[in-house]
Write a protein that holds these residues in place. Sequence first.
Motif: not given
Length: 105
Positions: A65-75, A84-88, A98-101
Amino acid sequence: MEVTMVVKPNTHWVNGWFLRLGARAVVRVDGVEYAARWGWPVVIEVGVGSNLVAVGARYRGTRPLLGALDTRVTAKAADRVFVEARSGFFNHQPFAVTTMSTSSP
């Protein structure tokens, strides 16, 4: 308690044609992978608290799985979390998550 998380994998406008042509989007939440489609949201039930979210690309016929970088999101309880996730810009760059809302019913 479960919270709804909506994750939308997107491509960068520069290399999006290449990813859409040869790779499939994959959303990974807390180590569990979910098949996704570029530009389409994936709805996942997650636990309250901190969750690890990553989005990546898997080229047809390959395992990594290429480009996957773990990001912590709090719910929080009674939230609906939109991510939303966007490729480089370049194909070798990780996806920016990024957490949109968040919204409460």
